[in-house]
Design an enzyme around this catalytic site. Sequence first.
Site, short mmCIF file in Angstrom:
data_model
loop_
_atom_site.label_atom_id
_atom_site.label_comp_id
_atom_site.label_asym_id
_atom_site.label_seq_id
_atom_site.Cartn_x
_atom_site.Cartn_y
_atom_site.Cartn_z
N LYS A 1 -28.65 5.76 -5.99
CA LYS A 1 -29.70 6.30 -6.86
C LYS A 1 -30.23 5.21 -7.79
CE LYS A 1 -30.24 9.58 -10.64
NZ LYS A 1 -29.48 10.28 -11.66
N ARG A 2 -29.29 4.43 -8.35
CA ARG A 2 -29.67 3.40 -9.33
C ARG A 2 -30.48 2.29 -8.68
NH1 ARG A 2 -27.20 -1.06 -10.22
NH2 ARG A 2 -25.26 -0.39 -9.29
N THR B 1 -12.92 8.76 17.88
CA THR B 1 -13.38 7.46 18.39
C THR B 1 -12.17 6.54 18.53
OG1 THR B 1 -15.48 7.81 17.27
CG2 THR B 1 -15.00 5.57 17.98
N TYR C 1 -27.67 15.05 -3.93
CA TYR C 1 -28.32 13.82 -4.43
C TYR C 1 -29.66 13.62 -3.73
CZ TYR C 1 -24.90 11.63 -7.56
OH TYR C 1 -24.10 11.32 -8.64
N PHE D 1 -5.83 0.25 2.44
CA PHE D 1 -4.80 1.29 2.54
C PHE D 1 -4.38 1.50 4.00
CE2 PHE D 1 -3.98 6.03 2.87
CZ PHE D 1 -2.65 5.91 2.56
N HIS E 1 -5.67 1.37 14.47
CA HIS E 1 -4.33 1.08 13.97
C HIS E 1 -3.29 1.60 14.96
CE1 HIS E 1 -0.90 0.75 11.39
NE2 HIS E 1 -1.64 0.28 10.40
N GLY F 1 -11.71 -1.56 8.02
CA GLY F 1 -11.04 -0.63 8.92
C GLY F 1 -11.49 -0.79 10.37
N PHE F 2 -11.01 0.11 11.19
CA PHE F 2 -11.30 0.08 12.63
C PHE F 2 -12.83 0.10 12.88
CE2 PHE F 2 -11.87 3.46 16.07
CZ PHE F 2 -12.03 2.55 17.10
N TYR G 1 -8.51 16.37 3.84
CA TYR G 1 -9.51 15.58 4.56
C TYR G 1 -10.74 16.43 4.88
CZ TYR G 1 -11.32 12.48 8.27
OH TYR G 1 -12.10 11.64 9.04
N1 LIG Z 1 -12.20 6.95 14.06
C1 LIG Z 1 -12.49 8.22 14.17
O1 LIG Z 1 -12.17 8.84 15.19
C2 LIG Z 1 -13.24 8.95 13.08
C3 LIG Z 1 -13.61 10.28 13.31
C4 LIG Z 1 -14.29 10.96 12.32
C5 LIG Z 1 -14.65 10.33 11.15
N2 LIG Z 1 -14.27 9.05 10.96
C6 LIG Z 1 -14.62 8.45 9.66
O2 LIG Z 1 -15.06 7.12 9.82
C7 LIG Z 1 -14.60 6.32 8.74
C8 LIG Z 1 -13.85 5.10 9.28
O3 LIG Z 1 -12.74 5.55 10.05
P1 LIG Z 1 -11.77 4.55 10.85
O4 LIG Z 1 -11.36 5.23 12.08
O5 LIG Z 1 -12.41 3.21 10.90
O6 LIG Z 1 -10.51 4.57 9.88
P2 LIG Z 1 -9.74 3.36 9.17
O7 LIG Z 1 -8.56 3.98 8.48
O8 LIG Z 1 -9.47 2.26 10.13
O9 LIG Z 1 -10.80 2.85 8.11
C9 LIG Z 1 -10.92 3.38 6.83
C10 LIG Z 1 -10.97 2.21 5.86
O10 LIG Z 1 -11.15 2.74 4.53
C11 LIG Z 1 -10.25 2.04 3.67
N3 LIG Z 1 -9.98 2.93 2.52
C12 LIG Z 1 -9.28 4.09 2.50
N4 LIG Z 1 -9.26 4.59 1.26
C13 LIG Z 1 -9.99 3.73 0.48
C14 LIG Z 1 -10.31 3.70 -0.90
N5 LIG Z 1 -9.89 4.67 -1.75
N6 LIG Z 1 -11.05 2.67 -1.38
C15 LIG Z 1 -11.45 1.67 -0.55
N7 LIG Z 1 -11.17 1.65 0.78
C16 LIG Z 1 -10.44 2.67 1.27
C17 LIG Z 1 -9.02 1.77 4.51
O11 LIG Z 1 -8.21 0.75 4.00
C18 LIG Z 1 -9.67 1.40 5.85
O12 LIG Z 1 -9.97 0.03 5.92
C19 LIG Z 1 -13.74 7.22 7.85
O13 LIG Z 1 -14.51 7.68 6.76
C20 LIG Z 1 -13.39 8.37 8.76
O14 LIG Z 1 -13.18 9.57 8.04
C21 LIG Z 1 -13.58 8.34 11.90
#
Ligand SMILES: NC(=O)c1ccc[n+]([C@@H]2O[C@H](COP(=O)([O-])OP(=O)(O)OC[C@H]3O[C@@H](n4cnc5c(N)ncnc54)[C@H](O)[C@@H]3O)[C@@H](O)[C@H]2O)c1
Length: 324
Positions: free
Chosen positions: A107-108, A177, A161, A38, A183, A14-15, A147
């Site tokens: 944990k494992r 961020t 945990y 996804f 995307h 992801g990003f 969410y």
């Molecule tokens: N970017 C932001 O502003 C922001 C803010 C708060 C929290 N976050 C958290 O940071 C994390 C990364 O965010 P991001 O901005 O890079 O988003 P993103 O959507 O670009 O990245 C999330 C990644 O998780 C993958 N993914 C989703 N569901 C999945 C599943 N069931 N199994 C395996 N992979 C799965 C997606 O394909 C994607 O590559 C996330 O957990 C998000 O909640 C991001």
Amino acid sequence: MALLKRILVTGGAGFLGSHLCERLLAQGHDVICLDNFFTSQKQNVSHLLGKPNFELIRHDITLPTWLEVDEIYNLACPAAPGHYQYNPIKTMKTSVLGAIHVLGMAKRCGAKVFQASTSEVYGDPQVHPQPESYRGSVNPIGPRACYDEGKRAAETLFMDYHRRNGVAIRIARIFNTYGPRMHPYDGRVISNFLRQALRGEDLTLFGDGSQTRSFCYRDDMIEGILRMMGAPADLPGPVNLGNPEEFTIRQLAELVLELTGSQSKLAWKPLPADDPAQRRPDITLAAERLGWRPVVALREGLERTINWFRSIDVSDYRPPTPNY
Ligand SMILES: NC(=O)c1ccc[n+]([C@@H]2O[C@H](COP(=O)([O-])OP(=O)(O)OC[C@H]3O[C@@H](n4cnc5c(N)ncnc54)[C@H](O)[C@@H]3O)[C@@H](O)[C@H]2O)c1
């Protein structure tokens, strides 16, 4: 010499995850990137595929997995409203089952595990700016709950945990961020404005544009995440990570028009349900305990992001939901 580790990054394509993988690889670690793609593109990590210390696994974190690692960064979760509302039940499963699976693995094999939590745990906050001690104002039955409540439940699992099984955890609450590789169709305000401005389309503002947000540049966030993972054992978190400088959405729109030189106009639409009016992190804890604070100003970060948006072919990116 720093000890080299085997590190799992869920959501690593992801990003944020792809940049985190890059930083960890540059430090010499063995990195396993796990993702179901996804909300991401394989091209986010295709440049890493030839590296001997990088592995890519297509897997869904709602299903168990069995790996031997020293550290886990749990980032797998759709993060933008249009993405996480696409299949809200799956979003909740990703947060909750994903947390259970990485915590079980930690944990494992005695791994330390980082959770990418979110400012959304504060909901539509009544306290401003939000310190970690604020317990939030979340609507548990609203359209954002899949969410917000999923991430809140994940924090609960991480703490249990930790207390019950002694798992070493680090929780960061990440605020908005942005940056290259976000995307273009994630439906978030910066990607919407940049896409619209560069195409000469109207910039869509929801409500009257007076709602505020704070925006953290990607590199600052990755540095914060790495420092949080390296935090002392008495700091499991949660710790806020974000940029405390606050802008109205209207100010952001005007800055985007100035920096892109676009002739686009502003177009107004009704505010979506449960959209928070204000959002700004209190980062005192991160500053004091991690020595961290953002250094990239919005203007500079936007310029870098605009350059990236100009360099990509937006048609290569799937609009993953009808909500963009
Ligand atoms: N970017 C932001 O502003 C922001 C803010 C708060 C929290 N976050 C958290 O940071 C994390 C990364 O965010 P991001 O901005 O890079 O988003 P993103 O959507 O670009 O990245 C999330 C990644 O998780 C993958 N993914 C989703 N569901 C999945 C599943 N069931 N199994 C395996 N992979 C799965 C997606 O394909 C994607 O590559 C996330 O957990 C998000 O909640 C991001």
